[in-house]
Design an enzyme around this catalytic site. Structure first.
Site, PDB file in Angstrom:
ATOM      1  N   HIS A   1      -4.352  -0.558   6.116  1.00  0.00           N
ATOM      2  CA  HIS A   1      -3.875   0.322   7.187  1.00  0.00           C
ATOM      3  C   HIS A   1      -4.770   0.262   8.427  1.00  0.00           C
ATOM      4  CE1 HIS A   1      -6.882   2.866   5.316  1.00  0.00           C
ATOM      5  NE2 HIS A   1      -6.085   3.295   4.362  1.00  0.00           N
TER       6      HIS A   1
ATOM      7  N   LEU B   1       2.308   7.034  -4.625  1.00  0.00           N
ATOM      8  CA  LEU B   1       3.449   7.601  -5.342  1.00  0.00           C
ATOM      9  C   LEU B   1       3.147   8.986  -5.907  1.00  0.00           C
ATOM     10  CD1 LEU B   1       4.701   4.413  -7.239  1.00  0.00           C
ATOM     11  CD2 LEU B   1       5.664   5.441  -5.167  1.00  0.00           C
TER      12      LEU B   1
ATOM     13  N   ASP C   1       1.401   2.783   3.505  1.00  0.00           N
ATOM     14  CA  ASP C   1       0.517   3.937   3.306  1.00  0.00           C
ATOM     15  C   ASP C   1       1.343   5.216   3.300  1.00  0.00           C
ATOM     16  OD1 ASP C   1      -1.804   5.350   2.794  1.00  0.00           O
ATOM     17  OD2 ASP C   1      -2.439   5.431   4.886  1.00  0.00           O
TER      18      ASP C   1
ATOM     19  N   LEU D   1      -4.966   9.514   7.872  1.00  0.00           N
ATOM     20  CA  LEU D   1      -6.270   8.849   7.916  1.00  0.00           C
ATOM     21  C   LEU D   1      -6.113   7.415   7.440  1.00  0.00           C
ATOM     22  CD1 LEU D   1      -8.639  11.656   6.584  1.00  0.00           C
ATOM     23  CD2 LEU D   1      -8.526  10.762   8.919  1.00  0.00           C
TER      24      LEU D   1
ATOM     25  N   HIS E   1       0.861  -1.198   0.000  1.00  0.00           N
ATOM     26  CA  HIS E   1       0.000   0.000   0.000  1.00  0.00           C
ATOM     27  C   HIS E   1       0.889   1.236   0.000  1.00  0.00           C
ATOM     28  CE1 HIS E   1      -3.748   2.251   1.584  1.00  0.00           C
ATOM     29  NE2 HIS E   1      -2.835   3.150   1.255  1.00  0.00           N
TER      30      HIS E   1
ATOM     31  N   ALA F   1      -3.983  14.904   5.140  1.00  0.00           N
ATOM     32  CA  ALA F   1      -3.699  13.689   5.905  1.00  0.00           C
ATOM     33  C   ALA F   1      -2.685  12.829   5.165  1.00  0.00           C
ATOM     34  CB  ALA F   1      -4.982  12.904   6.134  1.00  0.00           C
TER      35      ALA F   1
END
Length: 348
Positions: A175, A17, A248, A220, A14, A264
């Site tokens: 996540h 980019l 993430d 988040l 996860h 976030a």
């Protein structure tokens, strides 16, 4: 205690980019450590079909460092209008590996996301048929639900129903941030897995809020209380193959974070495996890191494990205060602080 740690090359299941000029920075940071990465599709406009995924993939490949074999694994952005045919076309492409459920309004660039879970049932049926995993940002978005409760609420209102209705669909609860989510994944069938970030293993909401607001910890799903952090550490170091690495890593330019209404996301790709090593070392579980980082993810996705290796050495170094990010700069996680593990670069 060993001062060197050698692992099969890990993958990031996860990552964000971004696009445009930022790719010159983000792709290199990811490729430094990871063999492959599941690339999030929440661009503007989002990556909604195989053609858009291919165009984005080509931009990523063009930004790879010389001689890099880093492979971006592309993801479709599910909308209320995603059709079964689009799913089948994407699967047949060979480069689209999953589709992502963003509840509309849940996170960065999610305004085009799904407004009602039932609206994507046709797409989910096709995904189950062709073997394409569903990636889930698991938060409800109703204003009356407290931001710290939105993950648990999503499990109770939506995720249980999806898992029960589509028993052959692979689902990655991405996540995860709560003990509730870790327990749900542990107790779910084998086709349900989860990614865990380094920042949710290393930090809790006190780090973000006590002694002043620290915007570079804002992400988040939001950091939760320390009891949830401990539950995530328990899951990550357990050796349970349902849990695997997903950073993430989500960069935003400094000015978009250090503002009255900041974005976030935490940028961790530049030192991702080093940060995970610190988290696992806190639990005296460095022997479990390779499974979490290098084995469980490809096994869940049905992809071959990497065959080359990386080596970490116990060596203190100072994280940069900022890094280039296209035309701007980004403040990375742990900016200016000391890290205790360092990736041994090839040839070093």
């Amino acid at each position: 205690m060993s001062d060197r740690l050698t692992l099969l090359r890990p993958d990031d299941w996860h990552i964000h980019l971004r696009d445009g000029a930022a790719l010159a920075n983000t792709v290199g940071d990811a490729a430094r450590t990871f063999g492959r990465a599941i690339v999030m599709p929440n661009l503007v406009p989002p990556v909604r079909n195989a053609a858009e995924a291919d165009a984005y993939r080509q931009r990523i490949l063009a930004a790879r460092p010389a001689a890099s074999r880093f492979e971006p694994l592309m993801v479709l952005y599910l909308t209320d209008r995603t059709s079964a045919e689009e799913i089948r076309t994407a699967k047949a492409s060979g480069f689209v590996h999953a589709a992502k459920l963003y509840p509309a309004g849940a996170t960065t660039n999610s305004d085009s996301g799904v407004t009602r879970i039932d609206n994507i049932f046709e797409a989910l049926e096709a995904m189950a048929e062709v073997g394409m995993p569903l990636l889930v940002h698991g938060e409800v978005t109703r204003a009356e639900v407290d931001v710290f409760d939105r993950e648990k609420q999503f499990i109770d209102e939506h995720l249980r129903r999806v898992v029960e209705r589509f028993p052959t669909l692979k689902v990655v609860f991405e996540h995860i941030t709560t003990g509730d989510a870790a327990q749900f994944v542990r107790e779910a069938p084998a086709n349900v897995g989860a990614t865990i970030t380094a920042h949710h293993l290393l930090y809790n909401r006190n780090h973000m809020l006590v002694g002043g607001i620290r915007p570079h910890f804002y992400c988040l799903p939001i950091l939760k209380r320390n009891t949830h952090q401990e539950a995530l550490l328990d899951a990550a170091v357990s050796g349970n193959p349902k849990f695997f690495l997903g950073t993430d890593s989500a960069p935003h330019a400094r000015h978009a974070k250090e503002t009255a209404c900041g974005c976030a996301g935490c940028y961790s790709a530049y030192a991702a495996i080093e940060l995970y090593a610190e988290a696992f070392e806190q639990r005296n579980a460095l022997d479990k890191l390779e499974g979490f980082a290098s084995l469980h993810g490809p096994d869940f996705y049905g992809l071959p494990r990497n065959t080359d290796r990386i080596t970490l050495v116990r060596e203190e170094w100072q994280a940069p205060a900022s890094l280039p990010f296209g035309d701007f700069d980004v403040v990375p996680l742990r900016a200016g602080e000391t890290l205790r593990w360092k990736l041994l670069e090839a040839g070093a």
